[in-house]
Design an enzyme around this catalytic site. Structure first.
Site, PDB file in Angstrom:
ATOM      1  N   ILE A   1      14.911  -1.295  -0.375  1.00 54.33           N
ATOM      2  CA  ILE A   1      15.142  -1.883  -1.235  1.00 54.33           C
ATOM      3  C   ILE A   1      15.682  -2.892  -0.246  1.00 54.33           C
ATOM      4  O   ILE A   1      16.316  -3.023   1.336  1.00 54.33           O
ATOM      5  CB  ILE A   1      16.654  -1.305  -1.257  1.00 54.33           C
ATOM      6  CG1 ILE A   1      15.604   0.018  -2.219  1.00 54.33           C
ATOM      7  CG2 ILE A   1      17.376  -2.453  -2.281  1.00 54.33           C
ATOM      8  CD1 ILE A   1      16.606   0.850  -2.479  1.00 54.33           C
TER       9      ILE A   1
ATOM     10  N   SER B   1      23.688  -4.446   1.898  1.00 57.43           N
ATOM     11  CA  SER B   1      24.670  -4.586   2.932  1.00 57.43           C
ATOM     12  C   SER B   1      26.171  -4.127   2.051  1.00 57.43           C
ATOM     13  O   SER B   1      27.171  -4.306   2.533  1.00 57.43           O
ATOM     14  CB  SER B   1      24.854  -5.623   3.426  1.00 57.43           C
ATOM     15  OG  SER B   1      25.220  -7.369   3.382  1.00 57.43           O
TER      16      SER B   1
ATOM     17  N   GLY C   1      22.781  -3.879  -3.766  1.00 57.67           N
ATOM     18  CA  GLY C   1      22.030  -3.572  -3.061  1.00 57.67           C
ATOM     19  C   GLY C   1      22.668  -2.470  -2.552  1.00 57.67           C
ATOM     20  O   GLY C   1      21.291  -1.235  -2.374  1.00 57.67           O
TER      21      GLY C   1
ATOM     22  N   TYR D   1      21.494 -21.427  -9.614  1.00 56.45           N
ATOM     23  CA  TYR D   1      20.784 -20.606  -9.976  1.00 56.45           C
ATOM     24  C   TYR D   1      20.206 -19.765 -10.791  1.00 56.45           C
ATOM     25  O   TYR D   1      18.904 -19.066 -10.703  1.00 56.45           O
ATOM     26  CB  TYR D   1      22.324 -19.566  -9.623  1.00 56.45           C
ATOM     27  CG  TYR D   1      22.484 -18.019 -10.349  1.00 56.45           C
ATOM     28  CD1 TYR D   1      22.114 -17.159  -8.588  1.00 56.45           C
ATOM     29  CD2 TYR D   1      23.163 -17.680 -10.459  1.00 56.45           C
ATOM     30  CE1 TYR D   1      22.286 -15.867  -8.534  1.00 56.45           C
ATOM     31  CE2 TYR D   1      22.813 -16.072 -10.961  1.00 56.45           C
ATOM     32  CZ  TYR D   1      22.189 -15.432  -9.464  1.00 56.45           C
ATOM     33  OH  TYR D   1      22.001 -13.365 -10.089  1.00 56.45           O
TER      34      TYR D   1
END
Length: 318
Positions: free
Chosen positions: A8, A12, A16, A154
């Site tokens: 993955i 942090s 995720g 984005y």
């Protein structure tokens, strides 16, 4: 049962981190998770959340999706270089009028969100093909289906991801590989907070008055209400993803937010593509009271569904 190796990216914080922890804490211990991040100094939150899984079903590794050598080092550090499930999650956001954004900023978003995925697959895909086994999971976005005001770059990066995966999926079938696009709507994480904070600092001096006013008094003004009305938690996305990777025949696309689905289906209702653009324009600029009332109604539905889910869990536990 042999554990599946899950790699993955972007672990942090946010989605995720939630993905890594949820999959590593799988009750049946079906997975060995390698949670990666660009800067290992930012691993504190993941270490705390991982708890007893750390060193057992979860290991933390360094990986920068914008650096081919970093990707290669990480993959080569895995036993037999094996990746059964790749979850491409690392990404970055960017909002604002394009005349106020630098080309460098825009290129960085594309390099991370799109080419980051491409770099990962160049390293992992050949071995999956050789073994005729593997699952590629991409944390995409509803903005890969439908563009949203002031998210031009984005959305472009996510459109690129979706087109890339849609093309690759045909080839993948030949090798018995699965590709799944997870498409959340708004998610309440540090990722979104950081994007909003950066958006608030945008230098609007290069924008005309109408555009500047639209960004400040329409988009940014409604940001919090949109997220409160439609937003999911990172843990919700993790649960959806776990469900997808444990399916025998996982879907190619999966939207995690049923409240957002009616908005994306507008695109498919009109082959000309005019319907969603026209409706969003009227909602935002001509019927702003209806728009705000709709958000408040959705917020109520969200609260009721969460309360119902909470009570339901309580009854099961008892």
């Amino acid at each position: 049962m042999e554990q599946k190796v899950v790699l993955i990216t972007g672990c942090s914080t946010g989605i995720g981190l939630a993905l890594a922890v949820r999959i590593a804490k799988d009750e049946k211990k079906r997975f060995m998770v390698y949670a990666t991040m660009r800067n290992l100094k930012k691993s504190t939150a993941l270490v705390e959340a991982a708890g007893r899984t750390l060193g057992r079903t979860l290991e933390i590794k360094e990986l920068d999706v914008c650096d081919e050598k970093s990707i290669k080092r990480c993959v080569e550090s895995l036993p037999e270089r094996r990746v059964d499930i790749l979850i491409s999650n690392a990404g970055m956001g960017l909002i604002g009028p394009i005349e106020c954004l630098s080309m460098e900023e825009m290129k960085t978003v594309m390099d991370t969100n799109f080419f980051g995925l491409v770099r990962l697959l160049k390293e992992v895909l050949p071995d999956m093909k050789r073994r005729k086994s593997g699952h590629i999971v991409v944390i995409s976005s509803v903005m890969g289906i439908q563009g949203i005001l002031f998210n031009d770059i984005y959305a472009a990066s996510k459109f690129a991801v979706e087109g890339f995966c849609e093309s690759l999926a045909v080839q993948a079938l030949r090798f018995n590989l699965n590709i799944s696009l997870i498409e959340p709507g708004p998610v309440l994480t540090e990722f979104e907070s950081k994007v909003y904070d950066e958006g608030m600092k945008t230098d609007l001096s290069n924008a005309d008055k109408i555009t500047s006013d639209m960004f400040t008094n329409v988009y940014l003004k409604n940001w919090n209400q949109i997220f409160e009305s439609l937003g999911q938690r990172a843990e919700d996305i993790a649960e959806h993803t776990l469900r997808i990777i444990t399916m025998e025949n996982p879907p190619f696309r999966h939207q995690t937010n049923t409240l957002y689905t009616p908005m994306t289906t507008l695109k498919y209702a009109d082959p000309n593509g005019d319907l969603p653009i026209d409706i969003f324009y009227k909602m935002v600029f001509e019927h702003d009271k209806v728009f705000n009332a709709s958000l408040n109604f959705l917020k109520m539905l969200r609260w009721r569904s969460r309360r119902s889910f909470s009570l339901e869990k309580g009854r099961v536990k008892a």
